[in-house]
Scaffold this motif. Structure first.
Motif, short mmCIF file in Angstrom:
data_model
loop_
_atom_site.label_atom_id
_atom_site.label_comp_id
_atom_site.label_asym_id
_atom_site.label_seq_id
_atom_site.Cartn_x
_atom_site.Cartn_y
_atom_site.Cartn_z
N MET A 1 0.81 -1.23 0.00
CA MET A 1 0.00 0.00 0.00
C MET A 1 0.84 1.28 0.00
SD MET A 1 -3.18 1.18 2.43
CE MET A 1 -4.30 0.02 1.64
N PRO A 2 1.90 1.42 0.85
CA PRO A 2 2.69 2.65 0.76
C PRO A 2 3.31 2.88 -0.62
CG PRO A 2 3.16 1.49 2.80
CD PRO A 2 2.33 0.56 1.96
N ILE A 3 3.72 1.80 -1.28
CA ILE A 3 4.28 1.94 -2.63
C ILE A 3 3.19 2.38 -3.59
CG2 ILE A 3 5.43 0.71 -4.51
CD1 ILE A 3 6.54 -1.21 -2.36
N GLY A 4 2.00 1.76 -3.49
CA GLY A 4 0.89 2.16 -4.35
C GLY A 4 0.46 3.60 -4.13
N LEU A 5 0.42 4.03 -2.86
CA LEU A 5 0.05 5.41 -2.57
C LEU A 5 1.09 6.40 -3.09
CD1 LEU A 5 -1.39 5.09 1.05
CD2 LEU A 5 -2.66 5.57 -1.05
N PHE A 6 2.36 6.01 -3.02
CA PHE A 6 3.40 6.88 -3.58
C PHE A 6 3.18 7.07 -5.07
CE2 PHE A 6 7.58 7.29 -5.66
CZ PHE A 6 7.93 8.53 -5.17
N ILE A 7 2.93 5.99 -5.79
CA ILE A 7 2.69 6.08 -7.23
C ILE A 7 1.44 6.90 -7.51
CG2 ILE A 7 2.11 4.71 -9.28
CD1 ILE A 7 3.81 2.44 -8.07
N PHE A 8 0.40 6.72 -6.69
CA PHE A 8 -0.86 7.44 -6.87
C PHE A 8 -0.67 8.95 -6.71
CE2 PHE A 8 -4.70 9.26 -4.87
CZ PHE A 8 -5.63 9.03 -5.88
N PHE A 9 -0.07 9.36 -5.58
CA PHE A 9 0.11 10.79 -5.32
C PHE A 9 1.14 11.41 -6.26
CE2 PHE A 9 -1.74 9.64 -1.15
CZ PHE A 9 -2.73 10.59 -1.09
N ALA A 10 2.18 10.67 -6.60
CA ALA A 10 3.17 11.20 -7.52
C ALA A 10 2.58 11.42 -8.90
CB ALA A 10 4.37 10.24 -7.61
N GLY A 11 1.68 10.52 -9.30
CA GLY A 11 1.04 10.67 -10.60
C GLY A 11 0.11 11.86 -10.66
N ILE A 12 -0.50 12.22 -9.53
CA ILE A 12 -1.45 13.34 -9.51
C ILE A 12 -0.74 14.68 -9.30
CG2 ILE A 12 -3.39 14.37 -8.27
CD1 ILE A 12 -4.35 11.56 -7.65
N PHE A 13 0.14 14.74 -8.30
CA PHE A 13 0.73 16.01 -7.89
C PHE A 13 2.18 16.20 -8.33
CE2 PHE A 13 -2.46 14.92 -4.60
CZ PHE A 13 -3.34 15.97 -4.81
N GLY A 14 2.80 15.17 -8.90
CA GLY A 14 4.19 15.28 -9.31
C GLY A 14 4.40 16.40 -10.31
N GLY A 15 5.51 17.11 -10.16
CA GLY A 15 5.80 18.25 -11.04
C GLY A 15 5.44 19.59 -10.42
N ASN A 16 4.65 19.59 -9.36
CA ASN A 16 4.30 20.84 -8.68
C ASN A 16 5.47 21.32 -7.84
OD1 ASN A 16 1.67 20.88 -9.70
ND2 ASN A 16 0.88 19.67 -8.00
N ASP A 17 5.73 22.61 -7.92
CA ASP A 17 6.82 23.23 -7.16
C ASP A 17 6.29 23.65 -5.80
OD1 ASP A 17 8.85 24.82 -6.09
OD2 ASP A 17 9.47 25.54 -8.06
N LEU A 18 6.90 23.12 -4.74
CA LEU A 18 6.47 23.44 -3.38
C LEU A 18 7.23 24.62 -2.79
CD1 LEU A 18 6.03 19.87 -1.86
CD2 LEU A 18 4.30 21.36 -2.87
N GLY A 19 8.05 25.24 -3.59
CA GLY A 19 8.85 26.36 -3.11
C GLY A 19 10.32 26.04 -3.11
N GLY A 20 11.13 27.01 -3.52
CA GLY A 20 12.56 26.80 -3.56
C GLY A 20 13.00 25.86 -4.66
N GLY A 21 12.15 25.67 -5.66
CA GLY A 21 12.49 24.77 -6.75
C GLY A 21 12.40 23.30 -6.40
N VAL A 22 11.70 22.97 -5.31
CA VAL A 22 11.58 21.58 -4.85
C VAL A 22 10.32 20.95 -5.43
CG1 VAL A 22 11.35 20.08 -2.85
CG2 VAL A 22 12.84 22.07 -2.74
N ASP A 23 10.48 19.84 -6.12
CA ASP A 23 9.35 19.14 -6.70
C ASP A 23 8.59 18.38 -5.62
OD1 ASP A 23 8.07 18.03 -9.35
OD2 ASP A 23 8.44 16.28 -8.09
N TYR A 24 7.31 18.23 -5.82
CA TYR A 24 6.46 17.51 -4.85
C TYR A 24 6.96 16.09 -4.59
CZ TYR A 24 2.34 15.06 -3.03
OH TYR A 24 1.49 14.29 -2.28
N ASN A 25 7.42 15.41 -5.63
CA ASN A 25 7.88 14.03 -5.47
C ASN A 25 9.10 13.93 -4.56
OD1 ASN A 25 5.86 13.16 -7.15
ND2 ASN A 25 7.16 12.99 -8.97
N GLN A 26 9.95 14.96 -4.59
CA GLN A 26 11.14 14.96 -3.74
C GLN A 26 10.75 15.03 -2.26
OE1 GLN A 26 14.22 14.70 -5.21
NE2 GLN A 26 15.26 14.56 -3.24
#
Length: 279
Positions: A45-70
């Motif tokens: 489940m944690p692996i599946g949730l990581f793929i799920f959230f990364a697929g939806i929100f990945g690429g968004n900048d959270l500030g300071g040039g940091v990607d959501y996936n990082q």
């Protein structure tokens, strides 16, 4: 003439606690991966949730040039460690107690410490495999950067070790909470899932209301996640991702140590080898 074996000689012929504990630990790992529900909910489940959230929100900048996936990867590492240690231990020890396994074990010559050693070995092996799988998905699929310096790797190491110790001892402590094995998954999973949502695992803490940020600061999940984020993120982005604007390594260590000691005290005073009502 038949030689007489004294009790002392019989005791010396028994395997040591370490040998028995290691054997139990390897058996526990095999049993874990044979249980489909355990593999799905505790490991996959944690692996599946990581793929799920990364697929939806990945690429968004959270500030300071940091990607959501990082930011997401260390948070999901925390969720994975909590799942394979705290949740898994609490549920399966409760099941062992309810089905009479613990009661039968104490009537055998097996040292009681061997049971816990076996659980620790299972916890570490499954948790390590979970973390490796998450790191592989994050790095090779989503391009997440690993810790960049030896100091960052040192932080990753000590925070992970403290997570194993703290979550593990709390899992043993919480195993006395469910009344039956049937109620154990609900009794244990419900509060852990709630804490995952308010501890900056799925969303940055700075996006949560102030009162939720304050509430999450009491529990260890937030501090493990913050410590792991500090290993994966540049130091200058803490102001954008953390409620306090810094990594607070000293506070992380103190909070986790406090929870470890509290969990140990609860284990010593409340752990039961028998079900409630058994003689």
């Amino acid at each position: 003439m038949t030689a007489v074996t004294t009790p002392t000689q019989q005791q010396q012929q028994l395997p040591s606690m370490w040998n028995v504990g290691i054997a139990r630990g390897l058996l526990e790992v095999k049993l874990f991966f044979r249980q489909r529900d355990a593999v799905v909910f505790s490991f996959a489940m944690p692996i599946g949730l990581f793929i799920f959230f990364a697929g939806i929100f990945g690429g968004n900048d959270l500030g300071g040039g940091v990607d959501y996936n990082q930011v997401l990867l260390p948070s999901m590492l925390t969720a994975g460690l909590a799942s394979t240690t705290l949740t898994n231990l609490a549920i399966w020890i409760a099941i062992d107690r309810d089905n009479g396994t613990l009661r039968r074990l104490v009537t055998t010559p097996m040292p009681r410490g061997a049971y816990f050693l076996g659980k620790v070995i299972q916890m570490v092996i499954v948790g390590a495999l979970e973390s490796i799988a998450l790191l592989a998905v994050g790095v090779f699929v989503y391009g997440v950067d690993l810790p960049a310096t030896p100091g960052k790797w040192f932080t990753f190491g000590w925070v992970t070790l403290m997570a194993f110790a703290t979550f593990g001892i709390l899992g043993v402590a919480l195993s006395s909470l469910p009344r039956t094995s049937k109620s154990a998954p609900a009794v244990i999973n419900a509060p852990v899932m709630l804490l995952l949502f308010i501890s900056g695992i799925y969303l940055p803490l700075t996006m949560l209301p102030g009162w939720l940020q304050d509430a999450s600061g009491f529990f260890p999940l937030r501090w493990v996640a913050q410590g792991l984020r500090s290993a994966f993120l540049p130091d200058d982005v803490a102001s954008a991702t953390e409620a306090a604007g810094s990594w607070e390594h000293g506070r992380i260590l103190l909070v986790l140590l406090a929870w470890f000691v509290a969990g140990l005290v609860v284990c010593v005073t409340t752990f039961r080898w028998k079900r409630r009502g058994d003689g």
